[in-house]
Design a protein around this motif. Structure first.
Motif, PDB file in Angstrom:
ATOM      1  N   VAL A   5     -46.531 -38.076 -23.066  1.00 33.17           N
ATOM      2  CA  VAL A   5     -46.219 -38.566 -24.408  1.00 33.17           C
ATOM      3  C   VAL A   5     -44.780 -39.063 -24.457  1.00 33.17           C
ATOM      4  N   ARG A   6     -44.634 -40.349 -24.762  1.00 37.92           N
ATOM      5  CA  ARG A   6     -43.335 -40.968 -25.046  1.00 37.92           C
ATOM      6  C   ARG A   6     -43.574 -41.828 -26.271  1.00 37.92           C
ATOM      7  N   SER A   7     -43.382 -41.235 -27.446  1.00 40.25           N
ATOM      8  CA  SER A   7     -43.790 -41.891 -28.674  1.00 40.25           C
ATOM      9  C   SER A   7     -42.874 -41.532 -29.828  1.00 40.25           C
ATOM     10  N   VAL A  41     -53.228 -27.288 -21.997  1.00 35.10           N
ATOM     11  CA  VAL A  41     -52.816 -28.682 -21.919  1.00 35.10           C
ATOM     12  C   VAL A  41     -51.428 -28.727 -21.307  1.00 35.10           C
ATOM     13  N   GLN A  42     -51.324 -29.455 -20.200  1.00 32.75           N
ATOM     14  CA  GLN A  42     -50.047 -29.574 -19.495  1.00 32.75           C
ATOM     15  C   GLN A  42     -49.332 -30.844 -19.946  1.00 32.75           C
ATOM     16  N   ILE A  43     -48.049 -30.709 -20.277  1.00 29.21           N
ATOM     17  CA  ILE A  43     -47.198 -31.844 -20.583  1.00 29.21           C
ATOM     18  C   ILE A  43     -46.615 -32.309 -19.246  1.00 29.21           C
ATOM     19  N   THR A  44     -46.896 -33.552 -18.875  1.00 27.59           N
ATOM     20  CA  THR A  44     -46.437 -34.059 -17.587  1.00 27.59           C
ATOM     21  C   THR A  44     -45.424 -35.182 -17.776  1.00 27.59           C
ATOM     22  N   ASP A  45     -44.567 -35.380 -16.791  1.00 26.20           N
ATOM     23  CA  ASP A  45     -43.594 -36.462 -16.815  1.00 26.20           C
ATOM     24  C   ASP A  45     -44.078 -37.684 -16.048  1.00 26.20           C
TER      25      ASP A  45
END
Length: 155
Positions: free
Chosen positions: A126-128, A65-69
């Motif tokens: 994810v911005r939470s 799973v890649q965390i992307t901006d």
């Protein structure tokens, strides 16, 4: 003496309630609606048919799973400003699938490697204040039954 007997009889009931519920009070768990169903994280691992493990070793991972901006490039995006007054998608939904985060990997459970670089089976943004990156990854993998995302074939 009577007070002690009452206390002694109430303590096992209170302990059983805490054990059955997992926590005292009402606790909201990350949850997402997908079509007519929903996927919710639970801390009660024995109630979750899908248990997701995480690893720091990409060789042990079954799902990347890649965390992307970039929210537009993500397969799954979570953006919120914290708690909401709106009713949860998971409340009163009989088709909620429970997912738990496991501390141990194994053959029978997906093992996720979080990365900031590709290639990846899923990309998340994810911005939470309520979802962590790990929780979002567990939800997207759990929503697909723990399987890798099938990429479209290219010619």
């Amino acid at each position: 003496m009577l007070r002690f007997k009452i206390l002694a009889s109430v303590l096992p009931l209170l302990a059983a309630a805490v054990f059955a519920r997992g926590e005292i009070g009402s606790v909201s768990h990350p949850c997402v609606a997908i079509g007519d169903t929903s996927v919710e994280l639970t801390s009660l691992f024995w109630t979750a048919p899908i248990q997701i493990a995480f690893t720091d070793d990409p060789a042990q991972a079954t799902v990347r799973v890649q965390i992307t901006d970039d929210a537009d490039a993500a397969d799954f995006a979570v953006v919120d400003d914290g708690a909401s007054d709106e009713p949860s998608a998971c409340q009163d939904n009989p088709s909620t699938h429970l997912v738990a985060i496991s501390s141990q990997g194994g053959r029978d459970r997906p093992t996720v490697y979080l990365t900031s670089e590709g290639p990846a089976d899923y990309r998340i943004y994810v911005r939470s204040k309520t979802f962590s990156q790990k929780e979002a990854a567990a939800l997207i993998v759990g929503a697909h039954g723990g399987h890798r995302h099938l990429q479209a074939a290219s010619l």
